[in-house]
Design a protein around this motif. Structure first.
Motif, PDB file in Angstrom:
ATOM      1  N   UNK A  26       0.805  -1.228   0.000  1.00 23.26           N
ATOM      2  CA  UNK A  26       0.000   0.000   0.000  1.00 23.26           C
ATOM      3  C   UNK A  26       0.835   1.273   0.000  1.00 23.26           C
ATOM      4  N   UNK A  27       2.120   1.151   0.318  1.00 28.84           N
ATOM      5  CA  UNK A  27       2.989   2.325   0.394  1.00 28.84           C
ATOM      6  C   UNK A  27       3.279   2.887  -1.006  1.00 28.84           C
ATOM      7  N   UNK A  28       3.153   4.211  -1.148  1.00 27.89           N
ATOM      8  CA  UNK A  28       3.518   4.863  -2.405  1.00 27.89           C
ATOM      9  C   UNK A  28       4.967   5.320  -2.322  1.00 27.89           C
ATOM     10  N   UNK A  29       5.791   4.872  -3.268  1.00 27.39           N
ATOM     11  CA  UNK A  29       7.212   5.236  -3.240  1.00 27.39           C
ATOM     12  C   UNK A  29       7.441   6.618  -3.835  1.00 27.39           C
ATOM     13  N   UNK A  30       6.801   6.872  -4.964  1.00 27.53           N
ATOM     14  CA  UNK A  30       6.878   8.207  -5.579  1.00 27.53           C
ATOM     15  C   UNK A  30       5.717   8.367  -6.545  1.00 27.53           C
ATOM     16  N   UNK A  31       5.470   9.610  -6.929  1.00 29.84           N
ATOM     17  CA  UNK A  31       4.375   9.886  -7.866  1.00 29.84           C
ATOM     18  C   UNK A  31       4.933  10.366  -9.203  1.00 29.84           C
ATOM     19  N   UNK A  32       4.189  10.076 -10.249  1.00 30.14           N
ATOM     20  CA  UNK A  32       4.483  10.529 -11.609  1.00 30.14           C
ATOM     21  C   UNK A  32       4.773  12.037 -11.603  1.00 30.14           C
ATOM     22  N   UNK A  33       5.940  12.416 -12.073  1.00 31.20           N
ATOM     23  CA  UNK A  33       6.292  13.837 -12.145  1.00 31.20           C
ATOM     24  C   UNK A  33       7.140  14.317 -10.976  1.00 31.20           C
ATOM     25  N   UNK A  70       6.339   7.718 -14.102  1.00 29.83           N
ATOM     26  CA  UNK A  70       5.175   6.968 -13.616  1.00 29.83           C
ATOM     27  C   UNK A  70       5.188   7.030 -12.091  1.00 29.83           C
ATOM     28  N   UNK A  71       4.095   6.580 -11.464  1.00 30.02           N
ATOM     29  CA  UNK A  71       4.048   6.451 -10.007  1.00 30.02           C
ATOM     30  C   UNK A  71       4.406   5.017  -9.638  1.00 30.02           C
ATOM     31  N   UNK A  72       4.842   4.812  -8.392  1.00 28.53           N
ATOM     32  CA  UNK A  72       5.208   3.456  -7.940  1.00 28.53           C
ATOM     33  C   UNK A  72       4.553   3.169  -6.594  1.00 28.53           C
ATOM     34  N   UNK A  73       3.853   2.028  -6.512  1.00 27.11           N
ATOM     35  CA  UNK A  73       3.164   1.643  -5.271  1.00 27.11           C
ATOM     36  C   UNK A  73       3.473   0.185  -4.946  1.00 27.11           C
TER      37      UNK A  73
END
Lengths: 249, 249
Positions: free
Chosen positions: B46-53, B103-106
């Protein structure tokens, strides 16, 4: 009313090779060697340049016309990888494919191009750090476009994808009414978009009804780009003006 | 009956960095510099590592678990770019994207990874010809996989695409009966394949009926790979055993 910027008859100048982005970082020796071996060629519609898996000794810089890059499934169906025109280079990635072309190439509109020796490019990439970096940047741009293409095939409906294709043919910073000429046969546009001809026809009619664009043969008239962007770009992770779309054609 | 080769608990050895294909051509100074800055991290689902942009200062080498790479459309729908695991590197192409993640990474299954400084990689790519060439080869391989993915979304039906996905999880040279474990949640498999959950369920049932494979929860039993290849691979321009598919997971 302006026309879209892709014209069939346009030809690059004599500086074709040295002005191309891919060769910008080339050493003078490399450019001279390319120019010494370059052959200008004209091809009629229907001509096959090479087949998927053929040993690659040349790559191609297009001056005019259209070339279809495609692969065939085991069942014999054609999968169109891309349809390319003026300024495009193709066949060059065979350097990374054990020296074999990763697709077939067929002339779909009469074309002129410069045929170049692939060994010369391969040597330069292996020895010229800057050119390798430029090629990496170009591959990264292509990768982003492909990501977007995969996304569109999942999330956009067929009409939205046609709208996106039409937007890729215009100058995105142009204001007001525009006339967009389909650059090649409608059936080819369908196969470029991975659609059956009948799906394409239905989706084009739906796009017209939903957005109010006018279709006259192979010409599409729009009052402004927003007619298409309002319809197509909501279902896309990129924003308009769209550098990925613009770079595609 | 053998299990498929992807296991969640498996961890790479301590030589993670120096044994990875991308770093093989790295100078000793580069490897030392990477190792000095490397941080081993564990992340919960569930953790988001980084978001697109987001500005990119790190890239990631996975040791275990699963990470979803995705983008969001303007309308808020998720487009899954890839779902990656052990041995995969992600975030590194931000080097060619103006220093921002494309991209985003989750985290979708609890994951461990090595976090590495992107500036170090960027410097090495710019100064080490061999590493740039290795990266070019890796990008070319990815490009071929994406071409195939685009092709599949046009020419394969949903059941054939699930068959292809299952084939990507096995050792393709293995003979006889095999047990294939879906590596992550079925709904995630659906989104990885760009399908709606209900489309996926229907297509999986059809695949079972057409091929005789047995599905028990998240395990699929097959009598031999040909059960799936006979069904899926005719509508593909690659042949089985399939190096593009194998490289994907």
């Amino acid at each position: 009313m302006r026309k879209n910027r892709v014209t069939h008859s346009a030809q690059l100048k004599d500086e074709d090779i040295r002005s191309h982005a891919l060769f910008r970082a080339g050493t003078p020796e490399f450019i001279a060697s390319l120019e010494a071996c370059a052959r200008a060629k004209s091809y009629e519609k229907g001509r096959t340049l090479f087949l998927h898996g053929d040993a690659a000794d040349s790559f191609y810089l297009m001056r005019s016309g259209w070339v279809k890059l495609y692969r065939e499934t085991v069942d014999g169906t054609q999968a169109v990888v891309d349809i390319v025109t003026q300024g495009h280079i193709f066949g060059e990635t065979s350097i990374f494919e054990d020296g074999r072309y990763p697709y077939s190439a067929e002339i779909v509109e009469p074309a002129t191009m410069i045929v170049l020796p692939i060994e010369t490019l391969k040597n330069e990439i292996e020895n010229n750090r800057k050119l390798a970096l430029d090629m990496l940047r170009s591959m990264a741009r292509y990768r982003r476009q492909q990501d977007l293409e995969i996304e569109h095939r999942s999330l956009q409906n067929a009409s939205q994808r046609i709208g996106c294709f039409l937007l890729s043919l215009i100058d995105q910073y142009e204001q007001g009414a525009l006339q967009i000429h389909l650059p090649y046969d409608k059936m080819l546009v369908a196969s470029r978009l991975g659609m059956q001809p009948e799906t394409f026809s239905r989706a084009l009619a739906k796009l017209r009804d939903q957005t109010g664009i006018r279709i006259k043969g192979s010409t599409v008239e729009i009052d402004s780009a927003s007619q298409l962007t309002d319809y197509s770009c909501g279902a896309c992770s990129s924003e308009f003006p769209c550098k990925d779309s613009e770079a595609k054609e």
